[in-house]
Design an enzyme around this catalytic site. Structure first.
Site, PDB file in Angstrom:
ATOM      1  N   MET A   1       0.818  -1.110  -0.010  1.00 13.08           N
ATOM      2  CA  MET A   1       0.118  -0.198   0.031  1.00 13.08           C
ATOM      3  C   MET A   1       0.771   1.175  -0.098  1.00 13.08           C
ATOM      4  O   MET A   1       0.297   2.229   0.198  1.00 13.08           O
ATOM      5  CB  MET A   1      -0.931  -0.082   1.276  1.00 13.08           C
ATOM      6  CG  MET A   1      -1.948  -1.162   0.965  1.00 13.08           C
ATOM      7  SD  MET A   1      -3.445  -0.666   2.278  1.00 13.08           S
ATOM      8  CE  MET A   1      -2.686  -0.691   3.710  1.00 13.08           C
TER       9      MET A   1
ATOM     10  N   LEU B   1       6.779   3.126   1.530  1.00 15.66           N
ATOM     11  CA  LEU B   1       7.636   1.772   1.801  1.00 15.66           C
ATOM     12  C   LEU B   1       8.704   1.821   2.851  1.00 15.66           C
ATOM     13  O   LEU B   1       9.227   3.117   3.041  1.00 15.66           O
ATOM     14  CB  LEU B   1       8.231   1.686   0.524  1.00 15.66           C
ATOM     15  CG  LEU B   1       7.239   1.266  -0.576  1.00 15.66           C
ATOM     16  CD1 LEU B   1       7.630   1.036  -1.956  1.00 15.66           C
ATOM     17  CD2 LEU B   1       6.128   0.131  -0.252  1.00 15.66           C
TER      18      LEU B   1
ATOM     19  N   GLU C   1      11.812  -0.436   5.266  1.00 13.63           N
ATOM     20  CA  GLU C   1      12.747  -1.565   5.023  1.00 13.63           C
ATOM     21  C   GLU C   1      11.946  -3.148   4.936  1.00 13.63           C
ATOM     22  O   GLU C   1      12.342  -4.106   4.583  1.00 13.63           O
ATOM     23  CB  GLU C   1      13.749  -1.662   6.110  1.00 13.63           C
ATOM     24  CG  GLU C   1      14.973  -1.027   5.934  1.00 13.63           C
ATOM     25  CD  GLU C   1      15.563  -1.238   4.551  1.00 13.63           C
ATOM     26  OE1 GLU C   1      16.033  -2.395   4.288  1.00 13.63           O
ATOM     27  OE2 GLU C   1      15.885  -0.212   3.811  1.00 13.63           O
ATOM     28  N   GLY C   2      10.883  -3.019   5.765  1.00 12.60           N
ATOM     29  CA  GLY C   2      10.128  -4.384   5.522  1.00 12.60           C
ATOM     30  C   GLY C   2       9.547  -4.723   4.084  1.00 12.60           C
ATOM     31  O   GLY C   2       9.857  -5.830   3.732  1.00 12.60           O
ATOM     32  N   HIS C   3       8.725  -3.726   3.723  1.00 15.35           N
ATOM     33  CA  HIS C   3       8.575  -3.765   2.330  1.00 15.35           C
ATOM     34  C   HIS C   3       9.746  -4.118   1.052  1.00 15.35           C
ATOM     35  O   HIS C   3       9.844  -5.247   0.417  1.00 15.35           O
ATOM     36  CB  HIS C   3       7.978  -2.608   1.536  1.00 15.35           C
ATOM     37  CG  HIS C   3       6.778  -1.910   2.159  1.00 15.35           C
ATOM     38  ND1 HIS C   3       6.602  -0.899   2.993  1.00 15.35           N
ATOM     39  CD2 HIS C   3       5.440  -2.662   2.563  1.00 15.35           C
ATOM     40  CE1 HIS C   3       5.512  -0.666   3.704  1.00 15.35           C
ATOM     41  NE2 HIS C   3       4.680  -1.751   3.175  1.00 15.35           N
TER      42      HIS C   3
ATOM     43  N   LYS D   1       4.990 -10.356   9.047  1.00 17.21           N
ATOM     44  CA  LYS D   1       4.429  -9.294  10.343  1.00 17.21           C
ATOM     45  C   LYS D   1       2.920  -9.153  10.105  1.00 17.21           C
ATOM     46  O   LYS D   1       2.379  -9.160  11.306  1.00 17.21           O
ATOM     47  CB  LYS D   1       4.926  -7.936   9.440  1.00 17.21           C
ATOM     48  CG  LYS D   1       4.217  -6.613   9.954  1.00 17.21           C
ATOM     49  CD  LYS D   1       4.480  -6.190  11.172  1.00 17.21           C
ATOM     50  CE  LYS D   1       3.616  -4.863  11.226  1.00 17.21           C
ATOM     51  NZ  LYS D   1       2.233  -4.442  10.666  1.00 17.21           N
TER      52      LYS D   1
ATOM     53  N   VAL E   1      10.665  -7.699   9.643  1.00 18.84           N
ATOM     54  CA  VAL E   1      11.771  -6.797   9.932  1.00 18.84           C
ATOM     55  C   VAL E   1      11.423  -5.793  10.993  1.00 18.84           C
ATOM     56  O   VAL E   1      10.394  -5.197  10.895  1.00 18.84           O
ATOM     57  CB  VAL E   1      11.985  -6.006   8.563  1.00 18.84           C
ATOM     58  CG1 VAL E   1      13.185  -5.089   8.676  1.00 18.84           C
ATOM     59  CG2 VAL E   1      12.421  -6.915   7.274  1.00 18.84           C
TER      60      VAL E   1
ATOM     61  N   SER F   1       6.365  -0.604  10.412  1.00 20.87           N
ATOM     62  CA  SER F   1       5.097  -0.517   9.925  1.00 20.87           C
ATOM     63  C   SER F   1       4.877   0.977   9.394  1.00 20.87           C
ATOM     64  O   SER F   1       5.434   1.832  10.056  1.00 20.87           O
ATOM     65  CB  SER F   1       3.953  -0.747  11.057  1.00 20.87           C
ATOM     66  OG  SER F   1       2.673  -0.506  10.854  1.00 20.87           O
ATOM     67  N   SER F   2       3.823   1.066   8.375  1.00 23.14           N
ATOM     68  CA  SER F   2       3.837   2.447   7.843  1.00 23.14           C
ATOM     69  C   SER F   2       2.865   3.222   9.143  1.00 23.14           C
ATOM     70  O   SER F   2       3.167   4.460   9.173  1.00 23.14           O
ATOM     71  CB  SER F   2       2.992   2.151   6.531  1.00 23.14           C
ATOM     72  OG  SER F   2       3.687   1.546   5.880  1.00 23.14           O
TER      73      SER F   2
HETATM   74  P1  AMP Z   1       1.395  -2.896   3.302  1.00 27.20           P
HETATM   75  O1  AMP Z   1       1.995  -1.988   2.552  1.00 27.20           O
HETATM   76  O2  AMP Z   1       1.161  -2.541   4.984  1.00 27.20           O
HETATM   77  O3  AMP Z   1       0.100  -3.589   2.998  1.00 27.20           O
HETATM   78  O4  AMP Z   1       2.247  -4.302   3.363  1.00 27.20           O
HETATM   79  C1  AMP Z   1       2.886  -4.715   2.076  1.00 27.20           C
HETATM   80  C2  AMP Z   1       3.582  -5.917   2.386  1.00 27.20           C
HETATM   81  O5  AMP Z   1       4.698  -5.809   3.247  1.00 27.20           O
HETATM   82  C3  AMP Z   1       2.705  -7.173   3.239  1.00 27.20           C
HETATM   83  O6  AMP Z   1       3.014  -8.514   2.942  1.00 27.20           O
HETATM   84  C4  AMP Z   1       3.191  -6.841   4.739  1.00 27.20           C
HETATM   85  O7  AMP Z   1       3.133  -8.040   5.568  1.00 27.20           O
HETATM   86  C5  AMP Z   1       4.802  -6.504   4.326  1.00 27.20           C
HETATM   87  N1  AMP Z   1       5.271  -5.918   5.711  1.00 27.20           N
HETATM   88  C6  AMP Z   1       4.986  -4.808   6.094  1.00 27.20           C
HETATM   89  N2  AMP Z   1       5.547  -4.531   7.343  1.00 27.20           N
HETATM   90  C7  AMP Z   1       6.794  -5.497   7.160  1.00 27.20           C
HETATM   91  C8  AMP Z   1       7.645  -5.810   8.146  1.00 27.20           C
HETATM   92  N3  AMP Z   1       8.102  -5.174   9.145  1.00 27.20           N
HETATM   93  N4  AMP Z   1       8.641  -6.792   7.825  1.00 27.20           N
HETATM   94  C9  AMP Z   1       8.187  -7.779   6.593  1.00 27.20           C
HETATM   95  N5  AMP Z   1       7.083  -7.468   6.016  1.00 27.20           N
HETATM   96  C10 AMP Z   1       6.521  -6.385   6.291  1.00 27.20           C
END
Ligand code: AMP
Length: 293
Positions: free
Chosen positions: A32, A35, A37-39, A151, A178, A187-188
């Site tokens: 979404m 972005l 480091e998790g993404h 996550k 991460v 997290s965003s």
């Molecule tokens: P989002 O943008 O929040 O929908 O996340 C997109 C993808 O990134 C999803 O598969 C999340 O699970 C993954 N994601 C978000 N935060 C993390 C994180 N801290 N570590 C690993 N993956 C993450």
């Protein structure tokens, strides 16, 4: 060189099929945006494992309930595209809302049982929105592999199940969480936290880590391990636990006797900000930024 950013689903499908005709494998990373480091860890995994990587950036309205944070969710497409180019992605799919949900749209993916557990109990309709948009992304960009973060544990379980149940020919890869140096999962939504809330946000990780330590000393009673998790969260006055659970990794049902594959999961509110985290009791390959491993 700047990365190609494409709004049209038809054009993305055309490009992906063209790559595949050339014999290359394609990885898809749904996001979404905003972005971090998790993404980027998902993007790097895809770049390492696939010849081509498509990243979608779409703030999906159907997974937000009225009153949730859709309006204030951080948006920074230009910066996102820059870091995606640096990470080696090949294409960004960033459709407009009306393209994904045109007038008359009325078809959704509804799963039974699993979405009612954990976060689903507090976010009615959330997983219907998630599964619908992910299914649409699988159709638009029919990749061989799709990358999700551990996550969002419940989300990854539901997506795996959906791909299997609906015969989607994609390998669902679930990658490690991460974390910041102190353990907070990236997290965003962490951006919403005040400095004091940020300090106390470590309670999710601390609760999971404390339960894991007890487990390693031989404790197997979910009641006692849950008690420890609740006690840790209660030690942070700004934090209010929404749920604290230990579940089976496939059915998401609560377990009585905790095993290596059981998963501790919790949601905590700090003011208006709702954070989630989870951890298996056995091997856990989480990545900590800035920590010497
Ligand atoms: P989002 O943008 O929040 O929908 O996340 C997109 C993808 O990134 C999803 O598969 C999340 O699970 C993954 N994601 C978000 N935060 C993390 C994180 N801290 N570590 C690993 N993956 C993450």
């Amino acid at each position: 060189m700047s990365i190609r950013c494409e709004q049209s689903p038809d054009e993305v499908s055309r490009v992906v099929r063209c790559w595949q005709r050339g014999g290359g494998s394609v990885g898809l990373v749904p996001t979404m945006g905003a972005l971090h480091e998790g993404h980027l860890s998902l993007v790097r995994a895809s770049v390492a494992e696939c010849e081509r990587t498509v990243v979608s950036i779409f703030l999906n309205p159907t997974q937000f309930s009225p009153g949730e944070d859709l309006e204030r969710y951080p948006r920074r497409l230009e910066e996102d595209c820059r870091v995606l180019g640096e990470a080696g992605a090949d294409l960004v799919f960033c459709p407009a809302e009306q393209t994904m949900y045109p007038p008359g749209f009325c078809t959704y993916v509804v799963q039974e049982g699993l979405p009612e557990r954990l976060c689903g109990a507090f976010r009615p309709g959330h997983f219907r929105g998630v599964l619908t948009v992910v299914m649409k992304l699988f159709q638009v960009a029919p990749a061989q592999r799709a990358y999700f973060g551990r996550k969002d544990f419940q989300q990854s379980v539901l997506i795996r199940r959906m791909a299997e149940d609906l015969n989607v020919p994609v390998e669902v890869r679930v990658m490690p969480t991460v974390r910041e140096k102190d353990g907070l999962a990236m997290s965003s939504r962490n951006e919403y936290l005040t400095a004091e809330q940020r300090r106390q946000a470590v309670c999710l990780y601390e609760a999971l880590a404390a339960a894991r330590r007890l487990f390693r000393k031989g404790e197997r009673s979910s009641e006692r391990l849950l008690g420890k998790m609740r006690e840790v969260v209660a030690g942070f006055p700004a934090a209010r636990a929404q749920y604290v659970e230990i579940v089976d990794p496939d059915t998401l049902q609560p377990v009585r006797q905790v095993g290596e594959d059981s998963v501790g999961a919790l949601a905590v509110c700090l003011g208006e900000v709702r954070l989630i985290d989870n951890m298996p009791f056995g091997e856990c390959p989480d990545i900590f930024l800035g920590r010497d491993s």
